[in-house]
Design a protein around this motif. Sequence first.
Motif, PDB file in Angstrom:
ATOM      1  N   UNK A 241       0.840  -1.198   0.000  1.00 16.64           N
ATOM      2  CA  UNK A 241       0.000   0.000   0.000  1.00 16.64           C
ATOM      3  C   UNK A 241       0.877   1.251   0.000  1.00 16.64           C
ATOM      4  N   UNK A 242       0.611   2.233  -0.894  1.00 22.54           N
ATOM      5  CA  UNK A 242      -0.483   2.317  -1.846  1.00 22.54           C
ATOM      6  C   UNK A 242       0.053   2.295  -3.283  1.00 22.54           C
ATOM      7  N   UNK A 243       1.017   1.420  -3.517  1.00 20.34           N
ATOM      8  CA  UNK A 243       1.575   1.243  -4.858  1.00 20.34           C
ATOM      9  C   UNK A 243       0.501   0.693  -5.796  1.00 20.34           C
ATOM     10  N   UNK A 244       0.626   1.016  -7.085  1.00 26.30           N
ATOM     11  CA  UNK A 244      -0.322   0.471  -8.052  1.00 26.30           C
ATOM     12  C   UNK A 244      -0.109  -1.041  -8.198  1.00 26.30           C
ATOM     13  N   UNK A 245      -1.173  -1.800  -8.475  1.00 17.46           N
ATOM     14  CA  UNK A 245      -2.549  -1.357  -8.623  1.00 17.46           C
ATOM     15  C   UNK A 245      -3.170  -0.973  -7.281  1.00 17.46           C
ATOM     16  N   UNK A 246      -3.863   0.166  -7.260  1.00 17.09           N
ATOM     17  CA  UNK A 246      -4.510   0.659  -6.051  1.00 17.09           C
ATOM     18  C   UNK A 246      -5.785  -0.145  -5.835  1.00 17.09           C
ATOM     19  N   UNK A 247      -5.799  -0.944  -4.768  1.00 18.68           N
ATOM     20  CA  UNK A 247      -6.896  -1.879  -4.530  1.00 18.68           C
ATOM     21  C   UNK A 247      -7.207  -1.912  -3.034  1.00 18.68           C
ATOM     22  N   UNK A 248      -8.461  -2.081  -2.702  1.00 13.77           N
ATOM     23  CA  UNK A 248      -8.853  -2.104  -1.292  1.00 13.77           C
ATOM     24  C   UNK A 248     -10.138  -2.891  -1.111  1.00 13.77           C
ATOM     25  N   UNK A 249     -10.319  -3.511   0.057  1.00 16.82           N
ATOM     26  CA  UNK A 249     -11.594  -4.168   0.342  1.00 16.82           C
ATOM     27  C   UNK A 249     -12.746  -3.165   0.296  1.00 16.82           C
ATOM     28  N   UNK A 250     -13.904  -3.624  -0.143  1.00 15.07           N
ATOM     29  CA  UNK A 250     -15.038  -2.735  -0.377  1.00 15.07           C
ATOM     30  C   UNK A 250     -15.435  -1.949   0.864  1.00 15.07           C
ATOM     31  N   UNK A 308     -13.685  10.378  -8.460  1.00 14.31           N
ATOM     32  CA  UNK A 308     -13.857  10.346  -7.008  1.00 14.31           C
ATOM     33  C   UNK A 308     -13.745   8.916  -6.477  1.00 14.31           C
ATOM     34  N   UNK A 309     -14.236   7.962  -7.257  1.00 12.29           N
ATOM     35  CA  UNK A 309     -14.153   6.557  -6.839  1.00 12.29           C
ATOM     36  C   UNK A 309     -12.701   6.089  -6.848  1.00 12.29           C
ATOM     37  N   UNK A 310     -11.918   6.520  -7.835  1.00 17.12           N
ATOM     38  CA  UNK A 310     -10.491   6.155  -7.878  1.00 17.12           C
ATOM     39  C   UNK A 310      -9.797   6.571  -6.581  1.00 17.12           C
ATOM     40  N   UNK A 311     -10.066   7.813  -6.153  1.00 14.77           N
ATOM     41  CA  UNK A 311      -9.429   8.317  -4.939  1.00 14.77           C
ATOM     42  C   UNK A 311     -10.016   7.660  -3.692  1.00 14.77           C
ATOM     43  N   UNK A 312     -11.279   7.304  -3.735  1.00 13.14           N
ATOM     44  CA  UNK A 312     -11.897   6.614  -2.598  1.00 13.14           C
ATOM     45  C   UNK A 312     -11.236   5.259  -2.363  1.00 13.14           C
ATOM     46  N   UNK A 313     -10.913   4.564  -3.446  1.00 10.35           N
ATOM     47  CA  UNK A 313     -10.208   3.285  -3.314  1.00 10.35           C
ATOM     48  C   UNK A 313      -8.829   3.511  -2.694  1.00 10.35           C
ATOM     49  N   UNK A 314      -8.160   4.556  -3.144  1.00 11.14           N
ATOM     50  CA  UNK A 314      -6.842   4.910  -2.598  1.00 11.14           C
ATOM     51  C   UNK A 314      -6.942   5.171  -1.096  1.00 11.14           C
TER      52      UNK A 314
END
Length: 603
Positions: A241-250, A308-314
């Motif tokens: 975290x938070x290297x690409x791919x930026x991924x997170x649990x929902x 906004x969703x991209x940044x929310x995942x981050x």
Amino acid sequence: MNAARWSTAKLVLVWLGLNFSLGIANGHAAQGDSSGSALAAKPPNIVLILADDLGFSDTAPYGSEIQTPTISALADMGMQFTNYHTAANCAPSRAMLLTGVDSHRNGVPNIPETIPPEQKRHPHYQGTLDTKLLTVAQALQAASYHTYMAGKWHLGNAPSELPSQRGFERSFALGATGADNWEDKPYLPIYDRAEWFADGKETTLPDKFYSSEFLVDKTIEFIDSNIQDAKPFFAYIPFQAVHIPVQAPQEFTDKYADAYHDGWQALREARQAKLKALGIVPMNSNMVQMSTMGDWDTQTEEQKRYQAKRMAVYAGMVDAMDFHIGRLVSHLKAIGEFDNTVFIFTSDNGSEATGHNNSRNFYGRALVKFLGYRNDYDTLGLKGSMNTIGPSFASAAASPLAYYKFYAGEGGMRVPLIIAGKPLQLKQKTISTSFSFVTDITPTIIEIAGTEIVSDAKALIIGRSLLPHIKGEAETVYGPDDAVGYELGGNAALFRGDYKLVKINGKIADGQWHLYNIAKDPGETKDLSSAIPELRAAMLVQYQQYAKDNHVLDMPTGYDHERQGIINGINARLPNLRVYASVISALVILLVTVRIIRARRRQ
């Protein structure tokens, strides 16, 4: 199309697309002696936590809206550094972090993926950590510490270069620049596999996997395996975290569903205001308008929703990392080791700007399909999703600083640093505005442990222990005339007192030397070259001496780290490309010759 050519095509697409379109210790054992001369009756445990590509203002103690209660709690019981610097990309930072030796002396002046062949001919430009140097783990191991590592290594994958041979008795290490956070697969086609190693052996990941959770699980497993012998431990946790791919649990992403609808510029400004209120940056300091930051108002409503969703995942990925650090803290409390543990939290470099602001155009969607990923709105950040935040939100993540990862601006080099723990005997939270550098971490850990580095290469260590400063015995560890040089990929800087001389190369900068007072002006908004020409000249001479002493090589004309990464990746995947080209050329000539002969026979 055969597998080799297919991988090459994917490689070119990913680089172009991502950059352009996309014994159990007693709780009282930590009490110092009555004279205060010793840190603890027993050497303290040390936990070194390294985030990957975390921006300066991405945690709550540094002005973020992201919820990081564990990191905040550490800041509240320790020293929070506001003027700490590291290298502007990952491998050089990690090599300096673990040795205290300048990147041009430790074998990692740049990440191996972007070193040009003109430099690769030189032994100190291989991009792998010099095995003749002693790591902090080896020094602590010699002092009877248990040493553990779980996370990203990226300092060499040969058997002699892996953590198991560099002082870590237990390790679960990612050798590559990054990998998927949900499953055992590489995130770029320059890799055949995700390159995970368990105690020096190639390994695979379990079916149920999320990187931040798994790395903390392994750390707890390692700690518990030897807890009965009461020896202190050193645990190094370099997160993905938070290297690409930026991924997170929902569930973590959902917490930020409504946080970023005002856009990147509003976020950059909000964080700047919070940092001023917290006393992290001067109240009268300014920030530049980033040239790579897009105009939020020109985005369509659908585009704004997606951005906004991209940044929310981050944000969710940062939040999830903090949550799992919290699990480790809770575990240390449960086994009675928390009161005798020192925590160091930092990042390897500033925020990552990979990916265009519009990653959902035709090319962007085609690209992620080639990679075996998707980037639709509903599943963004989940398993199988490729996500980045792009240069605009990366600029907000670095707020209020200029530039980001790869560049020598403060946004690429100034990152969070928190050093905390009861063994340090701090009476209350302290904020330090004193300059510090990544090479200071190893000497600091060594002094906290009460040991020393015994090595012929000890003289190469340029870092200084921050412990006297932390304990209030020194106002700063660097005097006004002490100079610290830096170079990476043609980006260069020299720090001296409150001043920074900096040259930023690349397509988003002018490649000229500029002078800033980064104590008063951390946003690098006012060039002082004309106002203090004698200081600029003196610091330039010092930089030139640094470059000479450390054998810094000039970059080839026109060097670009993105383009070089493509070239190096192709060469790595197709080492016989010239042979293929020669064979194809010969076949073409043969076919043309045959056609000419046949034509003449018909006449």
